[in-house]
Design an enzyme around this catalytic site. Structure first.
Site, PDB file in Angstrom:
ATOM      1  CD  GLU A 183      -3.070  -1.224   0.170  1.00 31.97           C
ATOM      2  OE1 GLU A 183      -3.125  -0.179  -0.404  1.00 31.97           O
ATOM      3  OE2 GLU A 183      -3.459  -2.233  -0.094  1.00 31.97           O
ATOM      4  CB  CYS A 207      -1.088   7.341   0.381  1.00 32.02           C
ATOM      5  SG  CYS A 207      -2.132   6.186   1.350  1.00 32.02           S
TER       6      CYS A 207
END
Length: 476
Positions: free
Chosen positions: A249, A283
């Site tokens: 991720e 993010c």
């Protein structure tokens, strides 16, 4: 208040081995507490303990794993304020965001507790040809084995939880390396886990230096590596991980499209939240905003006015929206990107001032497309706005990125919504909201430089289990 020092957890037990890791208050930059730091020998011991514990975990009934997760939920509720306070101090997260993350920690463990008793198999009809007459197939999911987890600094509780909770639900031993800048939340999780009936060695939580952490990646006793962090580090780890599956991720420079006919009051409020919550250190933070020509001037005026009004300061202040970045070096890096964009011809509409780790919420316009503020992951309180006239062109601009995590599309046209979903090369498309939106049961992850695999408890459990088939022959 924080404790004066924290242990690491080796094979379920606290170890006050040293106080080698200083944890600073990210707002005052003073040392807030100290944490025991594991070395390569300790990491090796943790892996050996996890391997030894795995057979006992394999035998645990689903209701037993569920009971452990439910104990954690109650422990988190009792220590809610302590967990939120620790986030303010170690991560510089504004208190409202900190409380939100503790709530998500609890949600994540709740989902895992529910899913722990739903790990089902299937009966398969194998009689597809005459030669298979009398054969029946069935499969079940079994734990993949000891797992290696590396979690980042920006969501110290919930992103650790997205690894720990499904591992417990699936029955996998694990060793977690929390971010060295923000380990306290994970260690409090460890303290609560240590109160449970998990087999000895089922978990270790080991803050350690990056130099000493190679075993998290290379050791073949681990059967899976799950890493959340920067793309550069993530792809390097994958290259070194050997035969084990790797879940990554990674980063993003998420885009948000504001189509004609959008309710601007709603869009402005949501985009400000998506771009600047926890100082943009997410993010899926909104970094690129594409607004239809017919709305652009109105959007810009409203957006800049509201961004300028955001309150900066001490994360413990209830009114603070923008706290410090994780470090002065990170704030300095992003400040350099902003100044570089302005030197290349961008318009600085607001912000652009830095004081230590505090960077003002910044809006840029007319940024050349080769500037780092557009092409790279800002991971801080900056957004870049521009206009478009054609929806298809806006989608092309969204995809003009090395990243592909999530995108947000404000549109009231169902056909455009489906077109975005059908064509954008991203892991998720959020219609009517920002790409920063996430709940903890959805499949979450990206493509391209944004990673491999999906988080979300049910999807993580699938990665942490293997299918084991049984074929049964009934003689005629």
């Amino acid at each position: 208040m924080l404790a004066t020092s924290y242990p690491y957890y080796l094979a379920n037990k606290p170890v006050y081995a040293n106080e080698d890791l200083e944890i600073t208050n990210k707002f005052t930059e003073e040392v807030a507490t100290r944490v025991a730091l594991a070395d390569a020998k300790v990491i090796d011991q943790a892996i050996a303990a996890a391997e030894k514990a795995q057979p006992a975990l394999n035998k645990m009934a689903p209701y037993q794993r569920q009971k452990i997760l439910e104990h954690c939920i109650e422990g988190f509720k009792k220590r809610f304020d302590e967990l939120a306070y620790s986030l303010c101090i170690e991560a510089g997260k504004p208190i409202k965001d900190a409380r939100g993350e503790v709530t998500r920690l609890i949600d994540t463990f709740k989902i895992a507790a529910e899913e722990s008793v739903r790990i089902n198999g299937e009966v398969i009809n194998l009689e597809i040809t005459e030669r298979a007459k009398g054969y029946t197939g069935m499969y079940k999911h079994v734990p993949i084995g000891p797992c290696s987890f590396i979690s980042p600094f920006n969501f110290p509780l919930n992103l650790a939880a997205h690894k720990i909770a499904p591992a417990i639900a699936a029955g996998c031993a694990f060793v977690l390396k929390p971010a060295s800048r923000t380990p306290i939340g994970a260690l409090i999780i460890g303290e609560i886990l240590a109160e449970t009936d998990l087999p000895e060695g089922a978990f270790s939580i080991l803050p350690c230096s990056r130099d000493g952490a190679d075993l998290f990646t290379t050791d073949e006793r681990f059967k899976l590596l799950s890493f959340t962090g920067s793309p550069d580090v993530g792809w390097q780890l994958k290259a070194k991980a050997g035969k084990k599956p790797v879940i990554l991720e990674l980063g993003g420079n998420a885009a948000c499209v504001v189509d004609e006919g959008t309710d601007l009051d709603d869009a402005v409020e949501r985009i400000i939240f998506g771009a600047y919550y926890q100082s943009g250190q997410s993010c899926i933070s909104v970094q690129r905003v594409l607004v239809h020509d017919s709305l652009y001037d109105d959007f810009k005026a409203r957006y800049v006015s509201k961004v300028e009004a955001l309150i900066h300061g001490d994360p413990l202040n209830e009114d603070t929206f923008i706290g410090p970045m994780i470090s002065q070096s990170e704030a300095k890096r992003l400040d350099g990107w902003i100044q570089s964009a302005v030197a290349a011809g961008a318009n600085l509409l607001c912000g652009g001032q830095r004081d230590g780790a505090m960077l003002q919420a910044t809006v840029l316009e007319n940024v050349p497309r080769d500037c780092e503020a557009v092409t790279e992951e800002a991971f801080g309180p900056v957004s870049v706005i521009s206009s478009f006239s054609d929806f298809d062109e806006a989608l092309r601009l969204v995809d003009d990125s090395q990243f592909g995590l999530q995108a947000g599309i404000f549109t009231r046209d169902i056909y455009k919504a489906h077109k975005a979903w059908d064509t954008l090369d991203v892991g998720g498309v959020v219609i009517g909201d920002v790409p920063s939106w996430r709940v903890d049961n959805m499949p979450y992850g990206g493509v391209k430089e944004s990673g491999l695999g999906r988080e979300g408890i049910r999807y993580a459990i699938a990665d942490m289990t293997e299918i084991r088939l049984m074929v049964l022959r009934t003689p005629s």
